[in-house]
Design a protein around this motif. Structure first.
Motif, PDB file in Angstrom:
ATOM      1  N   SER A 186       0.818  -1.212   0.000  1.00 44.92           N
ATOM      2  CA  SER A 186       0.000   0.000   0.000  1.00 44.92           C
ATOM      3  C   SER A 186       0.853   1.264   0.000  1.00 44.92           C
TER       4      SER A 186
ATOM      5  N   HIS B  39      -2.404 -10.108   0.553  1.00 42.85           N
ATOM      6  CA  HIS B  39      -3.694 -10.183   1.243  1.00 42.85           C
ATOM      7  C   HIS B  39      -4.156  -8.819   1.744  1.00 42.85           C
ATOM      8  N   GLU B  40      -3.215  -7.964   2.172  1.00 39.92           N
ATOM      9  CA  GLU B  40      -3.608  -6.645   2.692  1.00 39.92           C
ATOM     10  C   GLU B  40      -4.351  -5.839   1.629  1.00 39.92           C
TER      11      GLU B  40
ATOM     12  N   GLY C 140      -5.940  -7.203  -1.022  1.00 36.11           N
ATOM     13  CA  GLY C 140      -7.196  -7.896  -1.280  1.00 36.11           C
ATOM     14  C   GLY C 140      -8.268  -7.469  -0.288  1.00 36.11           C
ATOM     15  N   ALA C 141      -7.892  -7.329   0.980  1.00 38.61           N
ATOM     16  CA  ALA C 141      -8.838  -6.897   2.007  1.00 38.61           C
ATOM     17  C   ALA C 141      -9.302  -5.467   1.753  1.00 38.61           C
ATOM     18  N   VAL C 142      -8.395  -4.608   1.288  1.00 42.88           N
ATOM     19  CA  VAL C 142      -8.765  -3.224   0.958  1.00 42.88           C
ATOM     20  C   VAL C 142      -9.801  -3.212  -0.161  1.00 42.88           C
ATOM     21  N   GLU C 143      -9.586  -4.027  -1.176  1.00 40.06           N
ATOM     22  CA  GLU C 143     -10.539  -4.071  -2.284  1.00 40.06           C
ATOM     23  C   GLU C 143     -11.899  -4.591  -1.821  1.00 40.06           C
ATOM     24  N   HIS C 144     -11.902  -5.570  -0.933  1.00 39.54           N
ATOM     25  CA  HIS C 144     -13.170  -6.078  -0.408  1.00 39.54           C
ATOM     26  C   HIS C 144     -13.943  -4.975   0.301  1.00 39.54           C
ATOM     27  N   ARG C 145     -13.248  -4.128   1.060  1.00 39.21           N
ATOM     28  CA  ARG C 145     -13.925  -3.019   1.749  1.00 39.21           C
ATOM     29  C   ARG C 145     -14.490  -2.033   0.736  1.00 39.21           C
TER      30      ARG C 145
ATOM     31  N   SER D  62     -13.115 -15.565  -1.855  1.00 44.34           N
ATOM     32  CA  SER D  62     -12.008 -14.825  -2.469  1.00 44.34           C
ATOM     33  C   SER D  62     -10.713 -15.624  -2.389  1.00 44.34           C
TER      34      SER D  62
ATOM     35  N   ASP E  99      -6.404 -14.522  -2.884  1.00 44.30           N
ATOM     36  CA  ASP E  99      -5.315 -13.594  -3.217  1.00 44.30           C
ATOM     37  C   ASP E  99      -4.042 -14.387  -3.465  1.00 44.30           C
TER      38      ASP E  99
ATOM     39  N   GLU F 259      -0.941 -13.456  -3.342  1.00 42.14           N
ATOM     40  CA  GLU F 259       0.202 -13.109  -2.476  1.00 42.14           C
ATOM     41  C   GLU F 259       1.489 -12.905  -3.277  1.00 42.14           C
TER      42      GLU F 259
END
Length: 233
Positions: free
Chosen positions: A48, A131-132, A134-139, A151, A153, A155
């Protein structure tokens, strides 16, 4: 009119420097209709912080592309759009439109518009990201009314190496994680050869498959049609 006299729509692309998939792909699948011109912004990592540093260079790249008299501009990094969030992503596109004098969108905004047009609300999402991210995109997706029911990712921690992932591997992972409760599958990343996996995955899951590239091309088409209508052409 001679072939050389035909003026075709010119699409500006702002690309992360490590991205090698988009230009060849767009020229293969739509180069007979549109001309693509690109500017690059330096990206040195897949995290990020790297993406935030890259985004600082985007206005400079937009100013460069403005001199090419582009008809539409796309900021072509899915993950950076997700990291900004919908409101900031939209605001940045408006600011870039002031620089270029042309309609501007991002890949992440294009994905949202494309999924809404398909009336797809529940998604299976597959990415090559850490994964970090991927989690941002999910939000980001959740904030815009989408439900990620499954989902995966990849990695991959090098933005260039995302481009070397195999199409067969993408198909295998996507089909393997599919959930029949979902409306559609999203394959996310502009430096990932997922576009070539669309047909095989769609056949296997019997559901729509959207990729960063397919959504971007779909949205560029829409913006060009709108711009033509405003000009009265």
């Amino acid at each position: 009119m001679a072939l050389t006299d035909v003026v075709r729509p010119r699409v500006g692309l702002i690309l992360p420097s490590a991205q090698v998939v988009t230009e060849p792909l767009f020229n293969r699948v739509n180069g007979d209709r549109w001309d693509f011109v690109a500017a690059r912004v330096l990206l040195t990592g897949a995290g990020s912080a790297d993406l935030r540093e890259m985004e600082l260079q985007v206005p400079r790249a937009a100013a460069e592309l403005a001199t090419a008299r582009i008809d539409v501009l796309v900021s072509c990094c899915t993950a950076s759009g997700a990291l900004m969030g919908y409101e900031r992503d939209t605001a940045e596109c408006r600011a870039l439109a002031q620089i270029t004098g042309a309609p501007v969108t991002s890949t992440m905004l294009s994905i949202v518009e494309n999924l809404r047009a398909l009336d797809a609300r529940s998604l299976v999402v597959v990415t090559p990201y850490l994964h970090e991210l991927g989690a941002v995109e999910h939000r980001y997706l959740a904030d815009n009314g989408f439900d990620v029911v499954a989902s995966h990712d990849g990695e991959i921690d090098d933005p260039y190496l995302m481009s070397t992932d195999s199409v067969s591997g993408i198909v295998e992972r996507a089909v393997g994680i599919w959930d029949d409760s979902a409306d559609a599958m999203l394959l996310s990343c502009m430096n990932w050869p997922a576009f070539h996996a669309i047909e095989a995955i769609a056949d296997a899951i019997s559901a729509p498959v959207v990729t960063s590239h397919s959504a971007t091309l779909w949205n560029v088409e829409r913006l060009l049609v709108e711009a033509r209508a405003l000009r009265g052409a």
